[in-house]
Design a protein around this motif. Structure first.
Motif, mmCIF file in Angstrom:
data_model
loop_
_atom_site.group_PDB
_atom_site.id
_atom_site.type_symbol
_atom_site.label_atom_id
_atom_site.label_comp_id
_atom_site.label_asym_id
_atom_site.label_seq_id
_atom_site.Cartn_x
_atom_site.Cartn_y
_atom_site.Cartn_z
ATOM 1 N N ALA A 34 -9.506 -30.320 14.043
ATOM 2 C CA ALA A 34 -9.455 -31.478 12.920
ATOM 3 C C ALA A 34 -7.686 -31.403 12.978
ATOM 4 C CB ALA A 34 -10.151 -31.610 12.232
ATOM 5 N N GLY A 35 -7.183 -30.760 12.595
ATOM 6 C CA GLY A 35 -5.472 -30.240 12.276
ATOM 7 C C GLY A 35 -5.357 -30.681 10.658
ATOM 8 N N ALA A 36 -3.494 -30.734 10.104
ATOM 9 C CA ALA A 36 -2.763 -30.730 9.119
ATOM 10 C C ALA A 36 -3.276 -32.079 8.992
ATOM 11 C CB ALA A 36 -1.552 -30.042 9.230
ATOM 12 N N GLU A 37 -3.214 -32.522 7.402
ATOM 13 C CA GLU A 37 -2.670 -34.082 7.046
ATOM 14 C C GLU A 37 -1.115 -34.078 7.806
ATOM 15 O OE1 GLU A 37 -4.671 -36.093 6.075
ATOM 16 O OE2 GLU A 37 -3.394 -37.822 5.772
ATOM 17 N N TYR A 38 -1.135 -35.514 8.164
ATOM 18 C CA TYR A 38 0.103 -36.137 7.991
ATOM 19 C C TYR A 38 1.529 -35.552 7.847
ATOM 20 C CZ TYR A 38 3.222 -39.376 10.855
ATOM 21 O OH TYR A 38 4.446 -39.923 11.784
ATOM 22 N N ALA A 39 2.493 -34.928 8.161
ATOM 23 C CA ALA A 39 3.822 -35.152 7.443
ATOM 24 C C ALA A 39 3.523 -33.197 6.694
ATOM 25 C CB ALA A 39 3.983 -35.899 6.985
ATOM 26 N N ASP A 40 2.249 -32.865 7.564
ATOM 27 C CA ASP A 40 2.715 -31.197 6.070
ATOM 28 C C ASP A 40 3.192 -30.447 6.469
ATOM 29 O OD1 ASP A 40 0.323 -32.200 4.026
ATOM 30 O OD2 ASP A 40 -0.933 -30.710 5.238
ATOM 31 N N HIS A 59 3.917 -33.779 1.783
ATOM 32 C CA HIS A 59 4.447 -34.814 2.079
ATOM 33 C C HIS A 59 3.774 -36.429 1.400
ATOM 34 C CE1 HIS A 59 8.232 -33.952 4.697
ATOM 35 N NE2 HIS A 59 8.671 -34.099 3.532
ATOM 36 N N TRP A 60 2.284 -36.426 1.664
ATOM 37 C CA TRP A 60 1.116 -37.248 1.484
ATOM 38 C C TRP A 60 1.149 -37.113 -0.386
ATOM 39 C CZ3 TRP A 60 -2.937 -36.301 -1.540
ATOM 40 C CH2 TRP A 60 -3.604 -35.029 -1.475
ATOM 41 N N ILE A 126 6.868 -28.969 11.465
ATOM 42 C CA ILE A 126 5.800 -29.918 10.800
ATOM 43 C C ILE A 126 4.658 -30.509 11.547
ATOM 44 C CG2 ILE A 126 7.726 -32.086 11.597
ATOM 45 C CD1 ILE A 126 7.361 -33.803 8.856
ATOM 46 N N ARG A 127 3.473 -30.909 10.388
ATOM 47 C CA ARG A 127 2.245 -30.710 10.888
ATOM 48 C C ARG A 127 1.616 -32.660 11.305
ATOM 49 N NH1 ARG A 127 0.845 -25.868 12.567
ATOM 50 N NH2 ARG A 127 2.378 -24.398 12.456
ATOM 51 N N GLY A 129 0.715 -34.452 13.276
ATOM 52 C CA GLY A 129 1.603 -36.200 13.553
ATOM 53 C C GLY A 129 1.375 -36.588 15.324
#
Lengths: 138, 210
Positions: A34-40, A59-60, A126-127, A129
């Protein structure tokens, strides 16, 4: 070896190998988890070299509590992942993350594993995206 | 020997295939059951045409499953799952799938503007900049108010944008490469897939026909 050569003497054998080749190429691009949360943000310039897990900065979580300008203006974080030359000594001096993570505004630096929680081998950056896990951007 | 020659690439492919199979079999299954969870095609899902798009169920994964946190890490399980935090926030269709600007407006969140003083109010600038777009897309309206709620002037001016009319050339290519608006949009602010949030001012139709 001789079996493979025999395989190539007929059309089915060629088909078999082409399908295998296509599968191999597809395997190279197969969907990642799935991948990282936006902007990790992953920070691994020093972590792994010093025997701890890479840092993951969410970031969130922080933007629910602070506006961008608090860190990116008051605390001096540049708006570029990997562009901030920081280390634990500076944090202990109350700079960067240490200006809040001091058991006063937020929990203190002794909770190593909350930040140093990344998988080994992650690269700084940054992840999260992209909307898709494949070779395309979206 | 000449007959052998055309088969060598195929052999390489075979060996390559085998090597990948071996490597993948040997690699530890890091986030367990993640890849297995891919939804099976059913009659109800015939329109999920892009298998590479993240299905809704895979968005905002909890840290142990997100593919970058170490599930074995002693701190990982103590971290909040984004889904829990986002459940009460207004939704959007990109990025974190949270409409952060709306969340601020609705007072669903109240992030500090100052590190120490929770009562400090942001200095909001009300100035919309309209940028005429060369192509067929609607013109871009840049709202200072929604940006100054979060940011300080110095975050953008003068390093990213020269504060002078007509002094900044911006292209989508630059944005996609992480410059100009792309310093934040596509990384932390809503991504460029949300075209109409910026391209929001309809062009004069009479002018378009000429």
């Amino acid at each position: 070896m001789r079996k493979i050569r025999r395989l190539l003497e007929n059309k089915t054998g060629w088909w078999f190998l082409s399908v295998l080749a296509v599968g191999w190429v597809a395997g190279l691009f197969h969907a990642q988890p799935a991948g990282a949360e936006y902007a990790d943000v992953v920070l691994n310039r020093l972590s792994e070299a010093n025997g701890v897990r890479p840092v993951i900065y969410p970031h969130w979580f922080h933007r629910i509590r602070f506006r961008c300008k608090v860190c990116h203006s008051e605390l001096g974080f540049k708006m570029k992942a990997g562009g901030n030359d920081i280390n634990m000594l500076e944090l202990m001096d109350g700079k960067f993350c240490g200006s809040c993570h001091n058991n006063n505004i937020a929990w203190g630096l002794e909770n190593c594993h909350r930040c140093h929680s990344g998988l080994k081998g992650l690269e700084t950056g940054i992840r999260g995206g992209h909307k898709a896990g494949g070779p395309g951007v979206w | 020997m000449k007959r052998l020659f055309p088969i060598t690439p195929a052999l390489l492919c075979l060996l390559g295939g085998l090597s990948i199979a071996v490597v993948e079999a040997a690699a530890p299954a890091d986030p367990p059951a993640k890849t297995e969870a891919a939804p099976a095609a059913s009659a109800a899902q015939v329109n999920t045409f892009n298998r590479l798009m993240t299905p809704k169920s895979d968005r905002n994964q909890p840290p142990p499953l997100d593919g970058i946190h170490d599930p074995e890490g002693p701190g990982t399980k103590t971290l909040q799952a984004p889904r829990d935090a986002f459940s009460a926030l207004p939704k959007s269709s990109g990025g974190n799938y949270v409409n952060w600007v709306q969340a601020l407006k609705d007072k669903a969140i109240n992030p500090r503007y100052d590190r120490l003083n929770p009562k400090e109010e942001p200095m909001i600038m009300e100035l919309d900049i309209v940028r005429e777009v060369k192509g067929f897309m609607p013109d871009v309206v840049y709202p200072h108010d929604r940006h100054t709620q979060w940011l300080d002037c110095s975050n953008c001016h003068p390093d990213i944008f020269v504060p002078q009319k007509g002094a900044n050339t911006i292209s989508m290519a630059q944005i996609l490469m992480g410059q100009k608006c792309g310093v934040c949009h596509g990384k932390v602010a809503f991504p460029v897939s949300e075209c109409r949030l910026c391209h929001s001012k309809k062009k004069d139709q009479a002018l378009l026909k000429k």
